[in-house]
Scaffold this active site. Sequence first.
Site, PDB file in Angstrom:
ATOM      1  N   CYS A 117     113.339 122.939  98.589  1.00 39.54           N
ATOM      2  CA  CYS A 117     111.984 123.270  98.142  1.00 39.54           C
ATOM      3  C   CYS A 117     111.763 122.769  96.715  1.00 39.54           C
ATOM      4  CB  CYS A 117     111.748 124.765  98.214  1.00 39.54           C
ATOM      5  SG  CYS A 117     110.063 125.233  97.731  1.00 39.54           S
ATOM      6  N   ASN A 221     109.162 110.650 106.588  1.00 38.87           N
ATOM      7  CA  ASN A 221     108.549 109.455 107.179  1.00 38.87           C
ATOM      8  C   ASN A 221     108.252 109.589 108.661  1.00 38.87           C
ATOM      9  OD1 ASN A 221     108.918 108.360 104.658  1.00 38.87           O
ATOM     10  ND2 ASN A 221     110.283 106.723 105.294  1.00 38.87           N
TER      11      ASN A 221
END
Length: 511
Positions: A117, A221
């Site tokens: 995170c 991606n």
Amino acid sequence: MILAPMVDQSEFAWRMLTRSFMSPESSENLLAYTPMLHARMFTETPKFRDHHFQPTRSGLSSPPKAEDPLPDLYLDGHPEIDRPLFVQFCANSPDELLEAARYVEPFCDAVDLNLGCPQGIARKGNYGAFLQEDWDLIYKLINKLHLNLDVPVTAKMRILESKEKTLEYANMILSAGASLITVHGRQREQKGHKTGLADWSVLRYLRANLPPDVVIFANGNILRHDDIFSCLEETGADGVMSAEGNLYDPTIFAKPPPIGHEGQEYWRGRDGKGGYRMDAVFRRYMDILYKHVLEKPPPTRPPLFLPSDPQPDAPPTTANESAQNEGDDQPPAKRQKRDKKSTSPNLLAIQPHLFHLLRPLITKHIDIRDALARSRAGDIPAFEHVLQLVESAVKDGLLDYDSDPAKYEDSSIPDAKEQEANLDKDESSVATVKACKRPWWVCQPYVRPLPKEALENGSLTLSKKDRRMLEEERATEKVRCEQGRKSEREELDERDGMERGEVVRDGMVAG
């Protein structure tokens, strides 16, 4: 195929929706993560625990004991519909992490430590990616679980400043007892407008330099279904995780139906491009909430509209009907008594999920956006009203496409070859936008502008220090180019012995 842990966004109902578009066999092979849970708050605050993880109807007043039966199973980790499931925690105390893990151990297949995170709240709380300078603490966190749990411990990490450092980091995590690692191919600083592309070459380097039996999940991606297989081939990973790609298109893990077998839920244009209709996905989502969360039958719904359906003659409109229709943009919630404030994570997440799912549609239909903005958690009639508006809008879109398909075929965007001839492929997202774009009523990924594009359009600003560093990098690369030398990235790849495979440009941002 792995559904990523997302704060307040990978809850039970969304996991069920994602699985619902897959075949029964492939759905059983989809590994899903819970949203990230804060270990200390999970153990110290019963209300937080009850509002974020609901494996039993009676809640979790204390960690379940192995010998105790669990007769009132409810949602999270249900063995028949919500497995395999990993529960993810953020933590900076080994004892707190273990105590939290004890609560969820009977309802999951592994406990995962969040080391990825990058948000400011993680910096403030000293967890996530902001632990990556404290390797000793990370080792203790993972090892504590490894030595004391009956289920495996795993970790999700980001890449560091070099391949070599990332490999050393991964080896430390594995040596602590992690059974597998998920590697997000972006550094901690890559977030928001600075997100950019995930570096698959680092994942490929890890695969080549870690023992063959180490399991690696790749993250980053993944915008479309095809990107999953491109990532597997490019990185050599054992599995592929999708986060943001799944938020905008929860059907991302599902194979498209064969041509000619689209049915009512899947739309395919004359150019062969297609996707699941937003009204169909929205319906499924609502029906899942009715069945599993509200535990009552969903309303009877007419079949989804198809342009091939016979068109009934419009009945004459009376004055009263006209007046009633004028108020149709107001959600029924304004005329009905609302339920008491909802605390279910599945109901709290409806509105943000729909803003992701419907993004192209509500950009065009502002009235639907406003109706969605007025809808509140637990106000099911209000969301049913939004669904009706969406179904009407999709019907209009399908009829409009049927009458003039050319209107939706955008020839102004250059294709990939044209883009490559004019722009550095790492500086433009134009070709990816074209490859991913579908009509506004079809589920589709959101393609963020790349950092240099964000700089040019003013959505990203740099500090004086960052701007000076960028100018120095550009000057250095210009000299390299004029001298015919390889780029710094290519020289690094040469030194580590790995060829640089071409990263698929269609998969850019998600996760």
